[in-house]
Enzyme design. Structure first.
Site, PDB file in Angstrom:
ATOM      1  N   SER A 281     -28.742  70.467 -50.928  1.00  0.00           N
ATOM      2  CA  SER A 281     -29.342  70.140 -49.649  1.00  0.00           C
ATOM      3  C   SER A 281     -31.301  71.022 -48.801  1.00  0.00           C
ATOM      4  O   SER A 281     -31.148  72.171 -49.920  1.00  0.00           O
ATOM      5  CB  SER A 281     -28.884  70.570 -48.486  1.00  0.00           C
ATOM      6  OG  SER A 281     -28.521  72.115 -49.061  1.00  0.00           O
ATOM      7  N   ASP A 282     -31.808  70.624 -48.409  1.00  0.00           N
ATOM      8  CA  ASP A 282     -32.785  71.468 -48.120  1.00  0.00           C
ATOM      9  C   ASP A 282     -31.890  72.512 -47.024  1.00  0.00           C
ATOM     10  O   ASP A 282     -31.021  72.553 -46.877  1.00  0.00           O
ATOM     11  CB  ASP A 282     -34.316  70.868 -46.809  1.00  0.00           C
ATOM     12  CG  ASP A 282     -34.929  71.600 -47.276  1.00  0.00           C
ATOM     13  OD1 ASP A 282     -35.392  72.330 -47.368  1.00  0.00           O
ATOM     14  OD2 ASP A 282     -36.350  70.592 -47.067  1.00  0.00           O
ATOM     15  N   TRP A 283     -33.137  73.320 -46.886  1.00  0.00           N
ATOM     16  CA  TRP A 283     -32.429  74.566 -45.954  1.00  0.00           C
ATOM     17  C   TRP A 283     -31.549  74.512 -44.826  1.00  0.00           C
ATOM     18  O   TRP A 283     -32.168  73.648 -44.064  1.00  0.00           O
ATOM     19  CB  TRP A 283     -33.249  75.449 -46.818  1.00  0.00           C
ATOM     20  CG  TRP A 283     -33.206  76.386 -47.709  1.00  0.00           C
ATOM     21  CD1 TRP A 283     -33.162  77.659 -47.579  1.00  0.00           C
ATOM     22  CD2 TRP A 283     -33.047  76.408 -49.307  1.00  0.00           C
ATOM     23  NE1 TRP A 283     -32.942  78.772 -48.859  1.00  0.00           N
ATOM     24  CE2 TRP A 283     -32.937  77.440 -49.886  1.00  0.00           C
ATOM     25  CE3 TRP A 283     -32.885  74.971 -49.670  1.00  0.00           C
ATOM     26  CZ2 TRP A 283     -32.283  77.285 -51.042  1.00  0.00           C
ATOM     27  CZ3 TRP A 283     -32.968  75.173 -51.339  1.00  0.00           C
ATOM     28  CH2 TRP A 283     -32.414  76.272 -51.665  1.00  0.00           C
TER      29      TRP A 283
END
Length: 807
Positions: A227-229
């Site tokens: 995932s993106d953060w």
């Protein structure tokens, strides 16, 4: 769907409980993954990395090399240069024992308003995909994983955490997924990052059809999707939707919730095993599984001669000559030069947000050109270019303990006990996101000694309650986020400034009490602002005009800043900020010859274009920026770049423009006709000022005897002659115009060639077979665009040199 659990890894999974498996699928910290000694799994370390491998700290970390930005590197149209870039970044990663670099960004330049376009390569999917594949090969050849991001339809920043990108299937397949597909197929990228946004009503982090169906299924992707953060919203839906790893940690939506989902039958444990198998494959590839890898003992330092040469050459080669009347470029080294502009003295070398790094230095254009021409250069500051002040730079503040440029930071807990002291060279520090000490920060004290007396602007940035003192003057202020954007505390923290009259050596001290209660409570970016007070615009322009009138040539350096080119914020206009246009007009009216250098990564409007002699687009050139601009202006290195995105003639004249969602949805209504495709089809209000692929270099070119070489993916051979007086590099571009005019024109291949002055060469430009595909929505499969059409040999579609008919 391709499984990622080979037999040897399956035996490792058998040693772990469900709880232990799930625990490994969320980051251990902001930028690390947990070790598991029971199976020989070591810690895996990740770093942001499009233009430099920052390391495990968001700010104030290790000194690392700052590379030219992605659009500047891509403007070389040279896969060899991108592969070299990948190897350079791999060496920077290995020096820090980083296993995974979070790049390249392969989203497209859908609209020029996108704030984060400086991290991405191009408006064209083939150009983006092939250059990204080269970058990935260079990085992974040395055992460091690349991460393709952000999957998918993540071309703008407005409401990026909630926006639903609405994209028809053909457009999604043929444009926005294609760069990912190419980098997976041609370079076997080891990881992919899922975006913040929704795609057609489904979160990217739980998009089963894209993640499992297309990426892992149709493409046979064996790698890991992270995932993106802070992007992951759910446990079961995200795990079933193809997400393998949640970042960052140690918190997040998985953990106990995902274990419960498995035990409740919502998620099959085989899904967990597949996710972990992919993580183990990544660990094996980067040397974090089994026997620890060996790291090179000696690698070039960020400020070494090797890096200086590489970074100067890579930046200068990508710079693009947009216009060059009267052959004013390259500059005569014996000429006197009036070098004018805020960007000349404070050159912008990188964009804002997670792409920022801590370089050993940043060379301004003033420093670079003066180093080459000495006292033949007169440097004049320019007009203000910012509306938002930036942290103190250039030694305006010094650490009162060490005397170094920067500030002293003291972190205190709730009882007032000191947790840590640190020096912050860039006058900012991150708190609460990547701390490596025990205890929670409650108060931050920042101090800097003022080195320049007189009227100054001083201030603070960061969320909290502030007490500020400069000399004998003091004030208090409460700073809060606007609530309009995710992660403002980190990416665009609120600030406060005031005008002060100070003496040299006086102390600026500010104390902030942190807030509690929200997602980023006690976390954020904090810093001190300081710079000389602004002058009146009319006085600045008057000084520039006087300097220009007495020089042989005026070089005006203008551009954008991280206010416009940054993560989390889109642009609202392509016009240069402040009175920069007025500055250029005034200088052009007074100077014998005027050269404009554009220090920006993305298009700007140029109302003064017809009144200047030459324009050099310089991008964001990295730590050697000033040396690279000087090399390009003087012809030490040919600025042989070709544009990677079309430059509109005015605001609102691109095929796609708005970045603002309506009722939460951003509709990609232009479909497959973005950028040059839409312009060529007449689907934009006006032709571009400059087409994708435009660039003059320092040669002059004739094309002759273009011939078709038939095949499933045809090629064209052509003779090119450099009729100029200097050796030069040409980029021969091949476009396909299908017979069906409902199909957009598209770039299908290119070939770069170096030709000496007066020389000729015959070359072949091969087309990529993937550009003859057409997604058949009704059939749900790939078809062909059909027979017929034309191949166009061009220097950008504004300069077509030959047309070859297809049968």
């Amino acid at each position: 769907m391709t499984t990622a659990v080979p037999p040897d890894h399956a035996t490792l999974l058998e040693r772990l409980t469900l709880d232990a498996k799930v625990a490994l699928l969320t980051g251990a910290t902001t930028f690390t993954l947990a070790a598991e000694p029971a199976i020989g799994l070591g810690e895996i370390r990740l770093s942001d990395g499009p233009t430099g491998v920052r390391g495990l700290k968001f700010t104030g970390g290790r000194i690392v090399a700052l590379l030219p930005n992605a659009t500047l590197l891509a403007s070389s149209w040279d896969e060899g240069s991108l592969e070299e870039t990948g190897r350079l970044l791999a060496e920077e990663a290995l020096a820090q024992r980083i296993h995974v670099v979070l790049g390249p960004t392969v989203n497209l330049h859908r609209t020029p308003l996108g704030g984060r376009l400086f991290e991405a390569y191009s408006e064209d999917p083939l150009l983006t995909g092939r250059l990204a594949a080269a970058y990935v090969r260079g990085l992974q050849q040395l055992g460091v994983a690349a991460t393709l991001k952000h999957l998918v339809a993540n071309e703008s920043e407005t409401d990026r955490n909630t926006v639903d990108s609405v994209v028809d299937e053909a457009t999604l397949r043929e444009l926005y997924l294609l760069p990912f597909e190419i980098a997976v197929a041609d370079a076997d990228a080891w990881s992919v990052m899922a975006a913040y946004n929704d795609v057609n009503g489904r979160a990217a982090t739980e998009h089963d059809r894209i993640n499992n169906g297309i990426v892992k299924g149709e493409w046979g992707f064996r790698g890991l999707i992270m995932s993106d953060w802070f992007a992951t919203r759910t446990a079961g839906p995200a795990a079933n939707g193809g997400l393998d790893l949640v970042m960052p940690g140690p918190g997040g939506p998985w953990g106990d919730a995902l274990v419960a989902a498995v035990r409740a039958g919502e998620v099959d444990e085989a899904v967990i095993d597949d996710h972990l198998g992919r993580l183990l494959l990544l660990a094996e590839r980067v040397g974090a599984l089994g026997r620890p890898r060996d790291y090179p003992a000696e690698l070039p330092a960020p400020d070494s001669a090797v890096r200086r040469e590489q970074l100067t050459r890579l930046a200068a080669r990508g710079m693009t000559v947009l216009s060059n009347d009267h052959a004013v470029l390259p500059l005569d080294p014996a000429a006197s030069v009036a070098l004018i502009g805020r960007h000349a003295v404070e050159t912008i070398d990188m964009g804002g947000g997670s792409a920022q790094v801590n370089p050993p230095y940043q060379v301004s254009v003033a420093e670079g050109l003066t180093a080459r021409l000495g006292d033949r250069v007169t440097v004049v500051d320019g007009v203000e270019v910012r509306t938002r002040p930036v942290p103190a730079r250039g030694g305006f503040l010094t650490d009162p303990v060490t005397g170094e440029p920067g500030i002293r930071v003291v972190l205190l807990d709730a009882d007032g006990a000191e947790l840590e002291q640190r020096h912050a060279a860039n006058a900012t520090t991150m708190v609460g996101l990547d701390d490596d000490f025990t205890g929670a920060v409650a108060t931050v004290v920042l101090r800097g000694r003022i080195t320049r007396p007189g009227p100054v602007e001083l201030g603070v940035l960061g969320v909290g309650d502030w007490r500020i003192r400069a000399g004998d003057a003091g004030s208090t202020v409460e700073l809060r986020t606007s609530g309009r954007g995710f992660g403002e505390e980190i990416l665009t923290p609120p600030l406060h400034t005031g005008r002060y009259e100070v003496g040299e050596g006086e102390l600026l001290e500010a104390t902030v009490t942190l807030l509690t209660g929200d997602q980023f409570a006690g976390a954020g970016l904090f810093g001190l602002i300081g710079h000389p007070a602004s002058r009146e615009t009319v006085d600045v322009i008057d000084e520039a005009v006087r300097a220009a009138a007495t020089a042989d040539v005026a070089v005006v350096v203008v551009g954008l800043t991280e206010e416009q080119e940054t993560e989390a914020v889109d642009k609202s206009t392509l016009h240069l900020p402040g009175a920069q246009d007025a500055l250029i007009e005034a200088v052009a009216g007074a100077a014998r010859r005027t050269v404009v250098v554009v220090n920006a990564a993305t298009p700007v409007i140029m109302p003064w274009l017809s009144r200047v002699d030459a324009v050099l687009w310089a991008g964001l050139p990295g730590q050697e920026g000033g040396h690279a601009v000087a090399a390009a202006l003087l012809g030490d290195v040919e600025p042989a770049g070709r544009l990677v995105t079309s430059f509109p003639a005015a605001d609102g004249t691109s095929p796609a423009w708005s970045v603002t969602p309506v009722d939460g949805k951003l509709v990609y209504a232009e479909g497959r006709f973005i950028g040059y495709r839409g312009h060529f089809a007449g689907r934009a209000p006006a032709a571009p000022a400059f087409w994708l692929g435009h660039g003059l270099g320092y040669g002059a070119w004739e094309y002759a005897d273009a011939r078709l070489i038939p095949g499933d993916a045809p090629a064209v051979s052509v003779t090119v002659t450099n009729t100029g007086e200097r050796d030069s590099r040409e980029v021969v571009q091949l476009y396909f115009q299908p017979a069906d005019h409902d199909e957009p024109v598209r770039l299908v291949g290119w070939q770069g060639v170096d030709v000496p002055a007066g020389g000729s060469t015959r070359l072949t430009v091969a087309a990529d077979a993937r550009m003859w595909r057409r997604w058949d929505t009704a059939a749900g499969s790939w078809g062909s665009v059909g027979a017929g059409g034309e191949l166009l040999l061009a220097r950008g579609l504004g300069d077509i040199r030959a047309t070859v008919a297809l049968g």
